[in-house]
Write a protein that holds these residues in place. Structure first.
Motif, PDB file in Angstrom:
ATOM      1  N   ALA A 192      92.772  35.438  63.813  1.00  0.00           N
ATOM      2  CA  ALA A 192      92.865  35.008  62.423  1.00  0.00           C
ATOM      3  C   ALA A 192      93.777  33.787  62.288  1.00  0.00           C
ATOM      4  CB  ALA A 192      93.370  36.151  61.553  1.00  0.00           C
ATOM      5  N   ALA A 193      94.896  33.798  62.993  1.00  0.00           N
ATOM      6  CA  ALA A 193      95.816  32.658  62.939  1.00  0.00           C
ATOM      7  C   ALA A 193      95.147  31.395  63.467  1.00  0.00           C
ATOM      8  CB  ALA A 193      97.087  32.969  63.731  1.00  0.00           C
ATOM      9  N   GLU A 194      94.378  31.536  64.538  1.00  0.00           N
ATOM     10  CA  GLU A 194      93.661  30.386  65.093  1.00  0.00           C
ATOM     11  C   GLU A 194      92.617  29.854  64.118  1.00  0.00           C
ATOM     12  OE1 GLU A 194      92.083  31.747  68.762  1.00  0.00           O
ATOM     13  OE2 GLU A 194      94.005  31.700  69.822  1.00  0.00           O
ATOM     14  N   ALA A 195      92.107  30.733  63.254  1.00  0.00           N
ATOM     15  CA  ALA A 195      91.113  30.324  62.257  1.00  0.00           C
ATOM     16  C   ALA A 195      91.755  29.689  61.029  1.00  0.00           C
ATOM     17  CB  ALA A 195      90.267  31.526  61.843  1.00  0.00           C
ATOM     18  N   GLY A 196      93.082  29.626  61.001  1.00  0.00           N
ATOM     19  CA  GLY A 196      93.781  28.988  59.894  1.00  0.00           C
ATOM     20  C   GLY A 196      94.174  29.914  58.766  1.00  0.00           C
ATOM     21  N   ILE A 197      94.151  31.220  59.028  1.00  0.00           N
ATOM     22  CA  ILE A 197      94.550  32.194  58.014  1.00  0.00           C
ATOM     23  C   ILE A 197      96.069  32.323  58.019  1.00  0.00           C
ATOM     24  CG2 ILE A 197      94.301  34.573  57.218  1.00  0.00           C
ATOM     25  CD1 ILE A 197      91.722  32.894  57.167  1.00  0.00           C
ATOM     26  N   ARG A 198      96.679  32.352  56.832  1.00  0.00           N
ATOM     27  CA  ARG A 198      98.123  32.591  56.748  1.00  0.00           C
ATOM     28  C   ARG A 198      98.387  34.068  57.003  1.00  0.00           C
ATOM     29  NH1 ARG A 198      97.448  28.741  52.812  1.00  0.00           N
ATOM     30  NH2 ARG A 198      97.021  30.336  51.242  1.00  0.00           N
ATOM     31  N   THR A 199      98.854  34.355  58.185  1.00  0.00           N
ATOM     32  CA  THR A 199      99.177  35.719  58.593  1.00  0.00           C
ATOM     33  C   THR A 199     100.376  35.662  59.512  1.00  0.00           C
ATOM     34  OG1 THR A 199      98.211  37.768  59.467  1.00  0.00           O
ATOM     35  CG2 THR A 199      97.678  35.740  60.643  1.00  0.00           C
ATOM     36  N   PRO A 200     101.174  36.720  59.621  1.00  0.00           N
ATOM     37  CA  PRO A 200     102.352  36.666  60.494  1.00  0.00           C
ATOM     38  C   PRO A 200     101.981  36.327  61.935  1.00  0.00           C
ATOM     39  CG  PRO A 200     102.440  38.588  59.068  1.00  0.00           C
ATOM     40  CD  PRO A 200     101.093  37.992  58.876  1.00  0.00           C
TER      41      PRO A 200
ATOM     42  N   GLN B 145      85.007  34.507  57.542  1.00  0.00           N
ATOM     43  CA  GLN B 145      83.575  34.694  57.760  1.00  0.00           C
ATOM     44  C   GLN B 145      82.930  33.512  58.471  1.00  0.00           C
ATOM     45  OE1 GLN B 145      81.807  35.932  54.027  1.00  0.00           O
ATOM     46  NE2 GLN B 145      82.700  37.965  54.220  1.00  0.00           N
ATOM     47  N   SER B 146      83.690  32.444  58.672  1.00  0.00           N
ATOM     48  CA  SER B 146      83.179  31.328  59.474  1.00  0.00           C
ATOM     49  C   SER B 146      83.310  31.612  60.964  1.00  0.00           C
ATOM     50  CB  SER B 146      83.915  30.033  59.129  1.00  0.00           C
ATOM     51  OG  SER B 146      85.252  30.052  59.614  1.00  0.00           O
ATOM     52  N   VAL B 147      84.073  32.666  61.303  1.00  0.00           N
ATOM     53  CA  VAL B 147      84.257  33.048  62.705  1.00  0.00           C
ATOM     54  C   VAL B 147      83.205  34.099  63.056  1.00  0.00           C
ATOM     55  CG1 VAL B 147      85.835  34.000  64.424  1.00  0.00           C
ATOM     56  CG2 VAL B 147      86.724  32.594  62.545  1.00  0.00           C
ATOM     57  N   LYS B 148      82.210  33.711  63.830  1.00  0.00           N
ATOM     58  CA  LYS B 148      81.139  34.630  64.219  1.00  0.00           C
ATOM     59  C   LYS B 148      81.458  35.246  65.572  1.00  0.00           C
ATOM     60  CE  LYS B 148      77.707  32.007  61.600  1.00  0.00           C
ATOM     61  NZ  LYS B 148      76.427  31.261  61.643  1.00  0.00           N
ATOM     62  N   LEU B 149      81.172  36.522  65.703  1.00  0.00           N
ATOM     63  CA  LEU B 149      81.502  37.264  66.922  1.00  0.00           C
ATOM     64  C   LEU B 149      80.261  37.971  67.454  1.00  0.00           C
ATOM     65  CD1 LEU B 149      84.835  38.549  65.441  1.00  0.00           C
ATOM     66  CD2 LEU B 149      84.659  36.968  67.361  1.00  0.00           C
ATOM     67  N   PRO B 150      80.170  38.147  68.762  1.00  0.00           N
ATOM     68  CA  PRO B 150      78.918  38.612  69.360  1.00  0.00           C
ATOM     69  C   PRO B 150      78.619  40.093  69.217  1.00  0.00           C
ATOM     70  CG  PRO B 150      80.560  38.232  71.063  1.00  0.00           C
ATOM     71  CD  PRO B 150      81.155  37.729  69.786  1.00  0.00           C
ATOM     72  N   ARG B 151      79.649  40.921  69.072  1.00  0.00           N
ATOM     73  CA  ARG B 151      79.388  42.363  68.996  1.00  0.00           C
ATOM     74  C   ARG B 151      80.289  43.007  67.951  1.00  0.00           C
ATOM     75  NH1 ARG B 151      80.676  45.602  74.210  1.00  0.00           N
ATOM     76  NH2 ARG B 151      78.890  44.363  74.932  1.00  0.00           N
ATOM     77  N   PRO B 152      79.860  44.148  67.398  1.00  0.00           N
ATOM     78  CA  PRO B 152      80.628  44.759  66.314  1.00  0.00           C
ATOM     79  C   PRO B 152      81.856  45.504  66.806  1.00  0.00           C
ATOM     80  CG  PRO B 152      78.749  46.137  66.868  1.00  0.00           C
ATOM     81  CD  PRO B 152      78.621  44.885  67.693  1.00  0.00           C
ATOM     82  N   GLY B 153      82.804  45.668  65.883  1.00  0.00           N
ATOM     83  CA  GLY B 153      83.969  46.482  66.158  1.00  0.00           C
ATOM     84  C   GLY B 153      85.250  45.684  66.272  1.00  0.00           C
TER      85      GLY B 153
END
Length: 288
Positions: free
Chosen positions: A79-87, A145-153
């Protein structure tokens, strides 16, 4: 199915002029064992059930407990790499513990975010400030939601958590078909009990994106500059987009916040209806 419980917070944990255990200490010089001991002696920012968050210093906090799994620190990095403000995560580790539900005790040392928990100040904000906060949250969700991932979970694997996976969790799922099968079984039960329309189609998952699953004022911090930070990533992972909006729209607390956010996001009517259709089953027959 929203969780409604009140955590304990030590007022000293948020004192602007307070002193904390590691104020004069470099956290990197301490062993995991030394840090773990501070979970029980430092001022508690949050303490409920198997999860505790404490204030280590003016700039650091630590989360620990039987519900803290490796996937939480992993998703915070993403999330941090995606630019989200998180600790920012400084260190995380696990200790085997058979007394805990997941058989482990987890710890995350992270930045302390100085600000007001949004659930404590939301009602006092002007409509203009509420709108600014809601717009920030919408942008966060769009980035996720711009970060797409290959498998669920969860990131790195592990059980799926969140309101659509029951209190007992679900999985781990090896692939998309396994998760679909689990959800469609719940939908079959809901139809049999007349809790879901008979003509509602089966779940069919095609794309997975980074999803928090618990975006709520209780998990948002408003700093002195008016910036919003998203915390508590325990339920986060790779899920369909509808999981985020369905989770927000299901919350009973802060309805104006929920409406301001979801009204500014794309909606997925069929998928959200499917998720809401199984909520009764998840509540009364979670292990069915």
């Amino acid at each position: 199915m929203e969780r409604v419980m009140s955590p304990y917070t030590d007022p000293a944990s948020r004192a602007a002029d307070g002193t904390f255990p590691l104020d004069q200490t470099d956290v990197h010089t301490l062993s995991n064992e030394s840090l773990a001991g501070l979970l029980y002696s430092s001022p508690a920012l949050y303490d409920l059930g198997q999860t505790t968050v404490v204030r280590l210093s003016k700039t650091l906090a630590m989360k620990g407990g039987g519900n803290v799994l490796p996937s939480e620190a992993a998703v915070m990095h993403v999330a941090a790499e995606a630019g989200i403000r998180t600790p920012r995560v400084h260190r995380s580790w696990q200790v085997d513990d058979d007394t805990k539900y997941f058989g482990t005790m987890g710890y995350i040392v992270m930045d302390y975010i100085d600000g007001q928990p949004l659930d404590s100040c939301w009602e006092g904000l002007s409509n203009e400030r509420k709108l600014k906060v809601a717009n920030q949250v919408v942008k966060m969700i769009s980035k996720l939601q711009s970060v797409k991932l290959p498998r669920p979970g969860p990131i790195g694997g592990g059980p799926c958590r969140g309101q659509f996976f029951t209190h007992y969790t679900a999985g781990p799922f090896g692939d998309t078909s396994e998760m679909q099968e689990w959800f469609n079984h719940k939908l079959e039960i809901a139809k049999a009990w007349n809790k879901a329309p008979n003509d509602i189609p089966d779940f069919k998952f095609e794309e997975f994106v980074l999803t928090h699953q618990d975006v709520s004022p209780r998990n948002l911090i408003l700093d002195a500059d008016g910036q919003v930070w998203l915390v508590d990533w325990a339920d986060a992972g790779a899920y369909p987009r509808a999981f985020e909006t369905a989770a927000i729209s299901s919350q009973s607390s802060f309805p104006d916040f929920n409406n301001m956010v979801v009204s500014r996001l794309p909606r997925y009517q069929q998928e959200e209806e499917q998720l809401h259709s199984i909520e009764y089953v998840l509540s009364v027959a979670p292990l069915a």
